[in-house]
Every structure is written in C-alpha cells, then in structure tokens.
Design an enzyme around this catalytic site. Structure first.
Site, PDB file in Angstrom:
ATOM      1  N   THR A  41       0.949  -1.234   0.122  1.00  0.00           N
ATOM      2  CA  THR A  41      -0.018  -0.082  -0.286  1.00  0.00           C
ATOM      3  C   THR A  41       1.070   1.250   0.140  1.00  0.00           C
ATOM      4  O   THR A  41       1.271   1.600  -1.002  1.00  0.00           O
ATOM      5  CB  THR A  41      -1.053   0.056   1.156  1.00  0.00           C
ATOM      6  OG1 THR A  41      -0.127   0.041   2.593  1.00  0.00           O
ATOM      7  CG2 THR A  41      -2.019  -1.295   0.984  1.00  0.00           C
ATOM      8  N   LYS A  90       3.864  -7.104   4.118  1.00  0.00           N
ATOM      9  CA  LYS A  90       3.498  -5.689   3.381  1.00  0.00           C
ATOM     10  C   LYS A  90       3.350  -4.937   4.616  1.00  0.00           C
ATOM     11  O   LYS A  90       3.354  -5.174   5.836  1.00  0.00           O
ATOM     12  CB  LYS A  90       2.124  -5.914   3.209  1.00  0.00           C
ATOM     13  CG  LYS A  90       1.162  -4.835   2.688  1.00  0.00           C
ATOM     14  CD  LYS A  90       0.337  -4.424   3.646  1.00  0.00           C
ATOM     15  CE  LYS A  90       0.018  -2.909   3.509  1.00  0.00           C
ATOM     16  NZ  LYS A  90      -0.406  -2.063   4.614  1.00  0.00           N
ATOM     17  N   THR A 142      -2.296  -1.669   8.414  1.00  0.00           N
ATOM     18  CA  THR A 142      -2.150  -3.167   8.487  1.00  0.00           C
ATOM     19  C   THR A 142      -0.911  -3.936   8.118  1.00  0.00           C
ATOM     20  O   THR A 142      -0.258  -3.354   7.185  1.00  0.00           O
ATOM     21  CB  THR A 142      -3.098  -3.517   7.194  1.00  0.00           C
ATOM     22  OG1 THR A 142      -4.488  -3.369   7.626  1.00  0.00           O
ATOM     23  CG2 THR A 142      -3.234  -5.187   7.076  1.00  0.00           C
ATOM     24  N   GLU A 189       6.202   4.597   6.864  1.00  0.00           N
ATOM     25  CA  GLU A 189       5.770   5.641   6.270  1.00  0.00           C
ATOM     26  C   GLU A 189       6.765   7.067   6.432  1.00  0.00           C
ATOM     27  O   GLU A 189       6.616   7.420   7.441  1.00  0.00           O
ATOM     28  CB  GLU A 189       4.288   5.892   6.469  1.00  0.00           C
ATOM     29  CG  GLU A 189       3.352   5.169   5.727  1.00  0.00           C
ATOM     30  CD  GLU A 189       2.025   5.176   6.243  1.00  0.00           C
ATOM     31  OE1 GLU A 189       1.532   6.065   6.953  1.00  0.00           O
ATOM     32  OE2 GLU A 189       1.152   4.524   5.804  1.00  0.00           O
ATOM     33  N   ASN A 243      -0.377  10.413   5.244  1.00  0.00           N
ATOM     34  CA  ASN A 243      -1.752  10.017   6.056  1.00  0.00           C
ATOM     35  C   ASN A 243      -2.780  11.220   5.963  1.00  0.00           C
ATOM     36  O   ASN A 243      -3.813  10.859   6.110  1.00  0.00           O
ATOM     37  CB  ASN A 243      -1.356   9.691   7.328  1.00  0.00           C
ATOM     38  CG  ASN A 243      -0.892   8.295   7.498  1.00  0.00           C
ATOM     39  OD1 ASN A 243      -1.459   7.368   7.102  1.00  0.00           O
ATOM     40  ND2 ASN A 243       0.592   8.062   7.708  1.00  0.00           N
TER      41      ASN A 243
END
Lengths: 398, 398
Positions: A150, A176, A187, A270, A393
């Site tokens: 993602t 992931k 996730t 991130e 985000n």
C-alpha cells in the site's frame, strides 16, 4: 532433495499477481499463492474489536480444517472491512479460488489491506482469479509481494533455510509494511512458506512464538489493525519432517526470517528515513523490558529527535519513565550507537557532534540499561518520524 | 467584598515575570506568584518514574506543611531534571524566595519546564528573584503565563467565579501547553488561584477531581512528563469559606476553569490547526468510554485525517477497536460535527463534501456511540497532527 541453496524458494509453491481493478491506479492488487499439494497452515490475527471479513473467515477456516490450506488469496486497495457485503466478498473469493483447485472453500486463506468501509464489488476478485490461476509460476513470488503493497515503497521478501543436505528445508516470506510510525491501524500482512513437513499444532506454536519476537516487536501491538494477518504454510515438499524433537533449528530460521521482515517493515515505515533498534536491559522480566522499549519506540519526541539526528537522551529517559515500570533513574544509562550519552540518569561525557554524525546514517541503535544485573531484556524496532508521514496520511484518500 | 466581576483576579495575589538568563533567547523565563497571606495549597504531579527536582521538592513541601504555601516560582527554558545539581537548584530557589517573604522554605512551591538534562546554574533563579519581588503587581498575571511558555504560541489564562455578592469567590488560572499532539513528555503546567478559604484536604480532593476531568482528558495520561504539575492556592482573601457542605458550586467553577485551560492546551498543541472534541457514549462504564476516546484521540491516523479534513470514519472505528474494550461493531455509530458518518459499523448515507467543509473550521467534534443504552460516557480533547509538529520537535534543541 539435494543441497539447500541460499535465497531459494521452498519447493512446491507457485505464485501469481495481477490487477483486479481494486486500486484506483492500475497496478497489481491481487496475489494468488498456491501449494501444489495440501499444506498445513497456521495463522496469527489482529485482536482489534473490529475485524475485517477475511480475518474472521480465515480464522474460522483454520479452526474448521484443523490447520489445512491449499492456497492464499490477498488483495490490496480495499480492506474488505466495515462494508455491508464484506462477508459476501470473502465467501465469493474463497469459493472461486477453491473451485479452480478442486478443494473445499475453507482450504483458501484470505487477507486484505486498504481503505476501511469503501464499497467492494463482489465479483472483482473472483473474476480475476482464473487469469492468475493460469499464470501461476514460481518466478512470481516477488510480484505477489509487490501486489500487496500500500504505502510501502519497496516489496519485502526474505529467504531462509534450516538443516543441510538431505535434512535441509527452505523458508521464504513476504511482508506488506504498514504506517508503522505509530502502528495503529496500518495493516501488517506477512505470508510465510516452507517445504518442511510440520504438524499443525507445532506449526501454530512455532509461528506464534516467532511473531511475538518479530512483528510484535515492531509495533506497540501488532494486533491493532482491523486486518493484521500472518500466515505460515508448510507443504512438506522437501520430504523433511520437523517434530518437537528437532524443532530448534527450524524455529531459529523462522525467527530470523520474521525478524528480517519485521525490520524491513520498520525501515520502510511511512516517511521513515532510518531504522532504529531499541534494546532495553536490566529489568526484572523480559516483559518489563519490552514495555519500556515500546514506550521509547513509540514516543513521537524520540522519533522526531531521531529524524533530527539529535542524541536527546533526556527524551529517551523520560519516555522510559512513562512506561509504568518503576525504576531508579540514578541506575539508568542510555546509549546511542554504542556511545553512552546518559550515565546514572545524568548527561555522560561524550562527543556530541560525533554521535550526531553517526545518527545521520540510516540505522541507529538506542540502548537503555538499568544497572543491577537483572535479567530482563528486549529488542524492538521502529523508525524516525518525518514530515512525509503527515503528508502521506493526511492525503491518503484524496 | 462586594459583587464578583467577570474576569476579575482573585484578591490577595501579586505576580511578577522576568528574564533570568535561562532561555537562550531573551524573553521572560521566570515567574513569581505570591499570596499576600499564607494560603492553603494542593498539587497534582506527574507519575513518571523520572521526576524533576521541582516536582519532588514541591510534593515533599506539601506533605511537610500539610498543604500550606505562600508563593510559587516557575521557570521555562530548563526542566531542572536529570542534572547533577538539580536538587541544589531547587533548594537554592526555594530558600531565596522564602527569605524575601520571611517564610519557611517549604512554603515555596516550584515548577520548571524545558529541556531535560541541560546544565542549570544554581544562582540563575535566586539572583533574579529580588528584582521580581520588587516588581510584584496584580497586573502581571498574564505576563507570568507568558513567561512559562515553551512551544506554546499564546499564553493561556482563564477566569471564573462561584457564588455572588457576599458569598462570591474568584478563581483564575494559567496553563502552559505542551507538545500535546501526543502528550508523551511534553510538560503541562497549570497554576490556579482562588480567594476562597478552603481546608487543605478538601482543596486537594477538589483539585484532583477537576484535573481528572480536564487535564487528564487532554492527554493519554497527563502524568507522563518528568515535570507535569498543577497547583491550586486558596488564600481566603474573599472572606468566604468553602466547606464540604457548600463545595458544589465551587467544584463546578473549578471544573469549568480547568476544562477551559485544558481545551486551550489542546487547541494550541504543537503545530495544531484545530481542536477536536471526542465524545464516547454507550459503554458499560465511564472508564471504558475514556479508554476508547483516548484511543481515538491519540491515533495518528485519526489526527492526520483531521488535518486533511477527511471524515474518515473507518480510521475512527478502527482506532476505537484497538482500545482493548470489546464491542460489537454492528452497534457502533460514528458522528463528525454532528453528522452520522457510520451507522452500525457501516458507511452511513451522508453528504461527504459538506461534512468535509465543516471540518475545515478550527473546531471539530467526533462522536462514537455504542447502541444499547449503557451509561458510560467520556469527553476528551485533542488536536490535529500537521507537518509543523515534526519540524518543531525535530529541531527543538538546535
């Protein structure tokens, strides 16, 4: 089966990745992972009160079959969570995949990642599965890792082995990543494969132990998302049986594999610019050490100091102090990249510019040690906290 | 004493602010707050395992005196924590201030905020105190609020009253905000004053109750910094005595005052562009509601969605789910600015662009309601999570 080569995929698995129209951008969003024969399977799932349909379905399938699976279907782009038809999507996916292999639908394990509560067409995955089934190939392992990404910037795959020669078995895993700066609901998915033959009960206990020492050390609580899932399949294609008597080496290889993937996730958090390994020692128990390590790892003030290459031991000491584990600060030392920056709760003599320079690199170690010889110890991983996390985000859905 | 006027300072207090050379930039960094007569005093302190010298000293003074104080000395620019001479700094400060008023040193309450572990000259505050003492004045209340600011962008002062006419008493308070996006170790200080006469035991219990419903609702745990401190002084200058029999109205005024200051802190969180009020209802207990509300309030994914004006109810639902309080998602509704955006765990029918527009304003309300008529309820405050938070904290020491 001959010598185990480094970086070799476990025998008896094939993979395929493709685009099922779930992502808005055209990029693979569906992965099919199949064992040539019936495999034993274990799973570890989120403990969030809100769980996605694929999580509940997979957990139920594993209970129904006693730990047997033939394949995994995973998608990105939609969490299949909190939508009116989430059960229908999961059911249709499992049934379509099962029909391709001629196995019961509960031999299909499911995982999803993406936005929660978005509409999800029931036929998107089933319609795409036959194409993937036709293209199954051993070469597609890394493409599957890519399809489940993602906000990850790189696919995460790792290989391992245990034993040699005729007793050698192979392991491989993909993961992931996750928001992960603060784990929250980002996730985490990981799919692990081995060609060892292992009974379901032992397989589950080995997986649970490995997850506790790896993925659960890279988040406050890897069980916080609605979709977090780790699967381990063991198809026995190596002909080598692992039992309670010879489980040690396999457990060590599984620990190494999952730890590497966990660190890959932290490194690719991130907006992260660096990986931080946090070691806490000298507490009464390992659990206390982990609680303190997590308090340090999750402190936004520590994480922003990491981003700024600032050996701010005061923030580390303060973060440790808020973990709820009492300790005497006069017995506390703090280390940054091996240099003691705080001794007995006070500033140590150290060359600050040189420590700052070492903190510019992409891996930083933080140590927190309580004097007194107590045995508790824990290692956790996190990343720094940069501007990019916010932009990723704040704009995720737009 | 006549009618209580709105915005009026409690009688019998004087204030002074000045520069003691603690901050690197020349701006007031020292505040002296004095009651004309002996006051009763109560305090609430951090529960961090690492506590600054002023915290431990003040807590000990209150124990020794049974809740009596004449003055408060507070500084910004240095936390007076984790340095070899922190006890000497606190001791010298209390003794110098006490000598000016001719009172015992343990009638001086202390608070500090700033960097942890930085050298702190023992004479900086004592040398500056006589100048402040000479300039004590009722007009300097807001200047004191300004002197204790760190990353706050505005001073925070609030006024209140209870009763009217001859039974009227005044309250006033100041607060020093905090990183507060995630409370962690960002120090929260608040100093509250009233001219009511209240016995120390009752004063302490009223303060503890008020803090629990205000400052403790704006952080995960307001006790997490090394320096968090709230003081309440009651000097009786109004001539009005508050006892257990008539405490209700005063408690309500104190609750209002502390709640306003707590919301001011959240609104002024580092880098914050908006205040969010999070209300959780329908749990078994208030404590469960608060746990869920804090999980929502502290989710970086929810906070970044707030920054992006994104009514991302999936993140709110998921954040609620990870609080460790089991609930049935099919009974969960989520509201944003009064509009139901999630009904029974699923997307509700709502006009997304219009809700997004309401989220552009500087106050946003989030509601999370579990159906079923259970009485648990909690309200907490937080702010959004913007780029500025990172730059403020990555560069704090440089």
């Amino acid at each position: 089966m001959g010598e185990v080569r480094s970086g070799e995929l476990p025998h008896g698995y094939r993979f395929a990745a493709g685009y099922a129209g779930i992502r808005k951008v055209r990029a693979d969003d569906l992965a099919l992972m199949v064992s040539d024969t019936r495999a034993h399977a274990a799973g570890v799932f989120t403990r969030n009160a809100v769980r996605a349909a694929p999580v509940d379905s997979s957990a139920r399938f594993l209970r129904e079959t006693g730990g047997v699976a033939r394949m995994l279907v995973a998608n990105a782009g939609n969490a299949n969570c909190a939508t009116p038809n989430m059960w229908a999507v999961a059911e249709a996916t499992a049934r379509r995949a099962a029909s391709l292999a001629g196995v019961p639908h509960n031999h299909v394990l499911l995982a999803s990642t993406g936005v929660i509560g978005e509409p999800f067409g029931e036929s998107a995955i089933p319609d795409a599965l036959p194409g993937l089934w036709a293209g199954l190939d051993r070469s597609q392992f890394e493409n599957c890792a890519r399809a489940i990404m993602t906000t990850d910037t790189v696919p995460k795959v790792r290989y391992g082995s245990a034993g040699t020669g005729s007793t050698g078995v192979r392991l491989a895993g993909m993961a992931k990543g996750a928001g992960m700066i603060m784990p929250d609901m980002a996730t985490m998915l990981s799919f692990l494969f081995t060609d060892a033959a292992i009974e379901p009960g032992l397989l589950q206990s080995m997986l649970s132990a490995a997850v506790d020492r790896s993925f659960n050390c890279v988040t406050v609580d890897s069980d916080t998302s609605t979709n977090d899932t780790v699967f381990l399949l063991a198809n026995g294609a190596s002909g080598v049986r692992i039992g309670r008597g010879n489980a040690g080496e396999f457990q060590a290889a599984l620990d190494r594999l999952t730890r590497e993937l966990a660190m890959d996730i932290a490194r690719d958090g991130e907006g992260a610019s660096k990986l931080a390994e946090i070691t806490v020692e000298g507490t009464a128990t390992n659990r206390e050490a982990k609680t303190i390590a997590m308090a340090i790892a999750n402190s936004p003030l520590v994480k922003t100091a990491l981003a700024g290459a600032d050996p701010n031991w005061g923030r580390i000491l303060g973060a440790a102090g808020k973990a709820g584990i009492p300790f005497n600060p006069e017995r506390a030392d703090v280390f940054v990249n091996g240099v003691r920056v705080c001794a007995g709760g006070l500033r140590a003599k150290f060359d600050e510019p040189s420590v700052q320079r070492t903190m510019e690199k992409d891996e930083v170690s933080i140590g927190f040690r309580l004097d007194g010889g107590r045995p508790g110890r824990a290692v956790v991983w996190t990343c720094d906290f940069t501007q990019s996390y916010i932009s990723i985000n704040a704009d995720y859905r737009t």
